[in-house]
Scaffold this motif. Structure first.
Motif, mmCIF file in Angstrom:
data_model
loop_
_atom_site.group_PDB
_atom_site.id
_atom_site.type_symbol
_atom_site.label_atom_id
_atom_site.label_comp_id
_atom_site.label_asym_id
_atom_site.label_seq_id
_atom_site.Cartn_x
_atom_site.Cartn_y
_atom_site.Cartn_z
ATOM 1 N N LEU A 85 0.821 -1.213 0.000
ATOM 2 C CA LEU A 85 0.000 0.000 0.000
ATOM 3 C C LEU A 85 0.857 1.267 0.000
ATOM 4 C CD1 LEU A 85 -2.988 -0.868 2.368
ATOM 5 C CD2 LEU A 85 -2.924 -0.851 -0.127
ATOM 6 N N TYR A 86 1.961 1.254 0.732
ATOM 7 C CA TYR A 86 2.871 2.410 0.696
ATOM 8 C C TYR A 86 3.376 2.638 -0.732
ATOM 9 C CZ TYR A 86 3.276 2.458 5.852
ATOM 10 O OH TYR A 86 3.018 2.547 7.209
ATOM 11 N N ILE A 87 3.831 1.563 -1.348
ATOM 12 C CA ILE A 87 4.369 1.690 -2.709
ATOM 13 C C ILE A 87 3.268 2.092 -3.683
ATOM 14 C CG2 ILE A 87 5.496 0.453 -4.607
ATOM 15 C CD1 ILE A 87 6.878 -1.274 -2.401
ATOM 16 N N LEU A 88 2.078 1.521 -3.523
ATOM 17 C CA LEU A 88 0.944 1.882 -4.378
ATOM 18 C C LEU A 88 0.622 3.364 -4.253
ATOM 19 C CD1 LEU A 88 -1.547 1.270 -6.182
ATOM 20 C CD2 LEU A 88 -2.751 0.589 -4.088
ATOM 21 N N ALA A 89 0.582 3.866 -3.031
ATOM 22 C CA ALA A 89 0.255 5.285 -2.819
ATOM 23 C C ALA A 89 1.291 6.194 -3.470
ATOM 24 C CB ALA A 89 0.143 5.583 -1.326
ATOM 25 N N LEU A 90 2.557 5.817 -3.384
ATOM 26 C CA LEU A 90 3.613 6.670 -3.927
ATOM 27 C C LEU A 90 3.741 6.577 -5.450
ATOM 28 C CD1 LEU A 90 6.409 6.149 -1.250
ATOM 29 C CD2 LEU A 90 4.949 8.169 -1.565
ATOM 30 N N THR A 91 3.540 5.364 -5.992
ATOM 31 C CA THR A 91 3.762 5.171 -7.431
ATOM 32 C C THR A 91 2.477 5.188 -8.242
ATOM 33 O OG1 THR A 91 3.594 2.749 -7.336
ATOM 34 C CG2 THR A 91 5.790 3.743 -6.941
ATOM 35 N N GLN A 92 1.363 4.893 -7.587
ATOM 36 C CA GLN A 92 0.059 4.780 -8.225
ATOM 37 C C GLN A 92 0.042 3.702 -9.309
ATOM 38 O OE1 GLN A 92 -1.375 8.779 -9.097
ATOM 39 N NE2 GLN A 92 -0.714 9.463 -7.081
ATOM 40 N N ILE A 93 0.908 2.693 -9.153
ATOM 41 C CA ILE A 93 0.914 1.522 -10.032
ATOM 42 C C ILE A 93 -0.132 0.556 -9.488
ATOM 43 C CG2 ILE A 93 2.267 -0.400 -10.936
ATOM 44 C CD1 ILE A 93 4.770 1.381 -10.574
ATOM 45 N N LYS A 94 -1.272 0.499 -10.142
ATOM 46 C CA LYS A 94 -2.438 -0.207 -9.603
ATOM 47 C C LYS A 94 -2.232 -1.714 -9.437
ATOM 48 C CE LYS A 94 -5.873 3.176 -11.088
ATOM 49 N NZ LYS A 94 -5.015 4.306 -11.129
ATOM 50 N N ILE A 95 -1.367 -2.325 -10.225
ATOM 51 C CA ILE A 95 -1.148 -3.772 -10.122
ATOM 52 C C ILE A 95 -0.609 -4.159 -8.742
ATOM 53 C CG2 ILE A 95 1.207 -3.773 -11.052
ATOM 54 C CD1 ILE A 95 -1.480 -6.385 -11.882
ATOM 55 N N LEU A 96 0.009 -3.211 -8.051
ATOM 56 C CA LEU A 96 0.512 -3.482 -6.702
ATOM 57 C C LEU A 96 -0.621 -3.813 -5.740
ATOM 58 C CD1 LEU A 96 3.216 -0.707 -6.513
ATOM 59 C CD2 LEU A 96 3.620 -3.163 -6.622
ATOM 60 N N GLY A 97 -1.815 -3.357 -6.054
ATOM 61 C CA GLY A 97 -2.970 -3.684 -5.230
ATOM 62 C C GLY A 97 -3.265 -5.170 -5.197
ATOM 63 N N ALA A 98 -2.749 -5.913 -6.177
ATOM 64 C CA ALA A 98 -2.948 -7.363 -6.206
ATOM 65 C C ALA A 98 -2.116 -8.064 -5.137
ATOM 66 C CB ALA A 98 -2.607 -7.911 -7.591
ATOM 67 N N ILE A 99 -1.081 -7.412 -4.642
ATOM 68 C CA ILE A 99 -0.220 -8.001 -3.612
ATOM 69 C C ILE A 99 -0.839 -7.839 -2.223
ATOM 70 C CG2 ILE A 99 2.058 -7.827 -2.504
ATOM 71 C CD1 ILE A 99 3.103 -6.834 -5.243
ATOM 72 N N THR A 100 -1.573 -6.778 -2.037
ATOM 73 C CA THR A 100 -2.125 -6.434 -0.729
ATOM 74 C C THR A 100 -2.940 -7.570 -0.098
ATOM 75 O OG1 THR A 100 -2.172 -4.146 -1.490
ATOM 76 C CG2 THR A 100 -3.389 -4.646 0.525
ATOM 77 N N PRO A 101 -3.804 -8.276 -0.842
ATOM 78 C CA PRO A 101 -4.575 -9.349 -0.208
ATOM 79 C C PRO A 101 -3.728 -10.482 0.366
ATOM 80 C CG PRO A 101 -5.583 -8.716 -2.282
ATOM 81 C CD PRO A 101 -4.256 -8.020 -2.215
ATOM 82 N N ILE A 102 -2.534 -10.678 -0.183
ATOM 83 C CA ILE A 102 -1.642 -11.693 0.395
ATOM 84 C C ILE A 102 -1.339 -11.314 1.849
ATOM 85 C CG2 ILE A 102 0.665 -12.743 0.280
ATOM 86 C CD1 ILE A 102 0.524 -12.203 -2.804
ATOM 87 N N GLY A 103 -1.050 -10.042 2.053
ATOM 88 C CA GLY A 103 -0.805 -9.571 3.416
ATOM 89 C C GLY A 103 -2.028 -9.715 4.296
#
Length: 121
Positions: A85-103
């Motif tokens: 989420l930190y990286i998503l907020a800073l880069t706005q690369i939406k595919i990173l949101g796919a990693i969040t559910p693993i956490g």
């Protein structure tokens, strides 16, 4: 492991406070409201689970519970959930949101592992 989880928990609590302050002061006006909300979600969950790690460390050292698996899952949950989420907020690369559910799954599994260890006691 008691000492290690206490240290990891304290480091994450410190980082959550620092990231929260950075978000409020350093990112103000630089991120949209949507991405500021994502940043805040990351700091909130990091702090909750930092406190969870501190509790796991205390319980690991003062009871007969073995909470090592719960502690490691919670640690990895912080990395995957808050980190993405930190990286998503800073880069706005939406595919990173796919990693969040693993956490998120790791967080849930950690709390279930804690519950099962207590039930077994």
């Amino acid at each position: 492991m008691m000492k290690l989880f206490l240290i990891i928990g304290a480091i994450n609590a410190m980082m959550a406070v620092a990231c929260g302050a950075f978000g409020a002061h350093g990112l103000e006006g630089k991120l949209s409201e949507k991405y500021m909300g994502i940043w805040e979600k990351a700091t909130t969950y990091q702090m909750y689970h930092a406190l969870g790690l501190i509790a796991i460390g205390i319980l690991n050292g003062t009871t007969k519970l073995n909470l090592n698996a719960a502690g490691w899952m919670m640690t990895l949950g912080i990395v995957f959930f808050s980190g993405s989420l930190y990286i998503l907020a800073l880069t706005q690369i939406k595919i990173l949101g796919a990693i969040t559910p693993i956490g998120g799954v790791l967080f849930i599994a950690a709390w279930v592992a804690l519950m099962l260890a207590v039930i077994k006691l």
